[in-house]
Design a protein around this motif. Structure first.
Motif, PDB file in Angstrom:
ATOM      1  N   LEU A 128     -21.908 -13.918  36.174  1.00 47.80           N
ATOM      2  CA  LEU A 128     -20.563 -13.624  35.416  1.00 47.80           C
ATOM      3  C   LEU A 128     -20.826 -13.073  34.125  1.00 47.80           C
ATOM      4  CD1 LEU A 128     -18.422 -16.889  35.827  1.00 47.80           C
ATOM      5  CD2 LEU A 128     -18.001 -14.689  37.016  1.00 47.80           C
ATOM      6  N   HIS A 129     -20.131 -12.066  33.791  1.00 51.35           N
ATOM      7  CA  HIS A 129     -20.376 -11.293  32.623  1.00 51.35           C
ATOM      8  C   HIS A 129     -18.897 -10.464  32.242  1.00 51.35           C
ATOM      9  CE1 HIS A 129     -21.105  -8.098  35.597  1.00 51.35           C
ATOM     10  NE2 HIS A 129     -20.584  -7.139  34.653  1.00 51.35           N
ATOM     11  N   GLN A 130     -18.742  -9.922  31.009  1.00 53.28           N
ATOM     12  CA  GLN A 130     -17.861  -9.140  30.650  1.00 53.28           C
ATOM     13  C   GLN A 130     -18.393  -7.651  30.138  1.00 53.28           C
ATOM     14  OE1 GLN A 130     -16.717 -11.662  27.319  1.00 53.28           O
ATOM     15  NE2 GLN A 130     -14.726 -11.455  27.704  1.00 53.28           N
ATOM     16  N   ASP A 131     -17.734  -6.879  30.630  1.00 52.85           N
ATOM     17  CA  ASP A 131     -17.863  -5.284  30.397  1.00 52.85           C
ATOM     18  C   ASP A 131     -17.636  -5.135  28.991  1.00 52.85           C
ATOM     19  OD1 ASP A 131     -18.616  -5.425  32.929  1.00 52.85           O
ATOM     20  OD2 ASP A 131     -17.944  -3.346  33.400  1.00 52.85           O
ATOM     21  N   LYS A 132     -18.161  -5.279  28.092  1.00 50.48           N
ATOM     22  CA  LYS A 132     -17.811  -5.025  26.474  1.00 50.48           C
ATOM     23  C   LYS A 132     -18.711  -4.320  25.516  1.00 50.48           C
ATOM     24  CE  LYS A 132     -19.375  -9.626  25.204  1.00 50.48           C
ATOM     25  NZ  LYS A 132     -19.072 -10.769  24.579  1.00 50.48           N
ATOM     26  N   PHE A 184     -14.155 -11.914  32.871  1.00 51.32           N
ATOM     27  CA  PHE A 184     -15.352 -12.296  33.504  1.00 51.32           C
ATOM     28  C   PHE A 184     -15.586 -12.056  34.596  1.00 51.32           C
ATOM     29  CE2 PHE A 184     -15.576 -14.548  29.457  1.00 51.32           C
ATOM     30  CZ  PHE A 184     -16.981 -14.429  28.994  1.00 51.32           C
ATOM     31  N   HIS A 185     -16.810 -11.282  35.290  1.00 52.12           N
ATOM     32  CA  HIS A 185     -16.842 -11.132  36.710  1.00 52.12           C
ATOM     33  C   HIS A 185     -18.255 -11.225  37.114  1.00 52.12           C
ATOM     34  CE1 HIS A 185     -16.918  -7.425  34.456  1.00 52.12           C
ATOM     35  NE2 HIS A 185     -17.855  -7.017  35.228  1.00 52.12           N
ATOM     36  N   GLY A 186     -18.513 -11.108  38.384  1.00 57.18           N
ATOM     37  CA  GLY A 186     -19.752 -11.165  38.735  1.00 57.18           C
ATOM     38  C   GLY A 186     -19.977 -10.823  40.360  1.00 57.18           C
ATOM     39  N   PHE A 207     -17.957   3.288  36.767  1.00 59.05           N
ATOM     40  CA  PHE A 207     -17.703   4.250  35.945  1.00 59.05           C
ATOM     41  C   PHE A 207     -16.898   3.669  34.470  1.00 59.05           C
ATOM     42  CE2 PHE A 207     -17.704   5.958  40.096  1.00 59.05           C
ATOM     43  CZ  PHE A 207     -18.365   7.226  40.133  1.00 59.05           C
ATOM     44  N   ARG A 208     -17.253   4.201  33.546  1.00 61.01           N
ATOM     45  CA  ARG A 208     -16.673   4.003  32.351  1.00 61.01           C
ATOM     46  C   ARG A 208     -16.460   5.154  31.216  1.00 61.01           C
ATOM     47  NH1 ARG A 208     -20.969   0.163  33.029  1.00 61.01           N
ATOM     48  NH2 ARG A 208     -20.182  -1.947  34.015  1.00 61.01           N
ATOM     49  N   LYS A 209     -15.687   4.805  30.437  1.00 61.30           N
ATOM     50  CA  LYS A 209     -15.554   5.801  29.341  1.00 61.30           C
ATOM     51  C   LYS A 209     -16.156   5.065  28.201  1.00 61.30           C
ATOM     52  CE  LYS A 209     -13.761   9.404  26.792  1.00 61.30           C
ATOM     53  NZ  LYS A 209     -14.899   9.286  25.852  1.00 61.30           N
TER      54      LYS A 209
HETATM   55 FE    FE Z   1     -19.369  -5.573  34.966  1.00 58.15          FE
END
Ligand code: FE
Ligand code: MD6
Length: 211
Positions: A128-132, A184-186, A207-209
């Motif tokens: 589990l993590h956040q994309d930050k 939070f996701h994993g 994909f991210r900006k």
């Molecule tokens: Fe992620």
């Protein structure tokens, strides 16, 4: 002509978070060929977390910047640390899919500059993590699943929030942002299997900006 096939099933998995089942199927072989080409220039590797653990998921990147981790931390870097060369460019088939899926999910003007390419083999998982690590959380994240199925965990804004289990299969696209951007996701440990296009692997494109 009557068309009974509905490839565009949408499942709302959270506020401003949607699973578009099969959204990438029409371009699956083009995506996989592009992954092969990227890996030929920037190999999949298992990176090390700041805590000193080798990740079970092998990763590479394409786009102006790529997500990397090592003992010093997580960051977006314009060069592949393994070679010192720029990451391969974002293939058109990637950019178009990410942009169009984001638009359909209600996020206009999504032009990603980073694509993390994940390769899971049986047993590989993502806790589990956040994309930050991105600069502007107003942009969504678009995620594309290819190959073996996996169980995606979609939790809440607190690490302790009990996550929803979402099965992700070949061709699925998830778009989330806004109120869910920092959820939070994993991914649970990949079960063994044999996929006609990827054999014993699952690939995921996120994909991210970033900048
Ligand atoms: Fe992620
Ligand atoms: C994966 N995905 O599905 C890992 N992050 O292999 C992610 O970590 C992810 O799918 C942010 C948004 C969507 C994702």
């Amino acid at each position: 002509m009557l068309d009974l096939f509905d490839p565009q099933e949408r499942v709302v998995i959270g506020e401003q978070a949607v699973l578009m089942r099969g959204r990438a199927l029409a371009v699956d072989t083009a995506l996989l060929a592009a992954i092969d080409a990227i890996a030929g220039r920037a190999s999949f590797r298992r990176m090390v977390t700041p805590g000193g653990y080798e990740m079970s998921v092998a990763m590479t990147n394409c786009g102006r910047v790529g997500w990397v981790t090592d003992r010093t931390g997580y960051r977006y870097a314009p060069h592949d640390p393994a070679t010192g060369r720029p990451w391969p460019p974002l293939p058109d088939v990637f950019a178009t899919l990410a942009h169009d899926a984001a638009t359909e999910a209600g996020f206009a003007d999504f032009f990603p500059d980073a694509c993390l390419v994940n390769c899971y083999e049986p047993g590989a998982r993502l806790s589990l993590h956040q994309d930050k690590d991105e600069q502007d959380y107003r942009h969504p994240v678009v995620s594309v699943s290819l190959g073996l199925p996996a169980t995606f965990q979609f939790g809440g804004l607190k690490r302790g929030d009990r996550p929803l289990k979402v099965p992700l299969t070949h061709g699925d696209v998830v778009v989330w942002g806004g109120a869910s951007r920092l959820v939070f996701h994993g991914v649970l440990a990949l079960k063994d299997g044999d996929h006609p296009l990827t054999a014993r692997r699952r690939f995921n494109l996120t994909f991210r900006k970033a900048l």
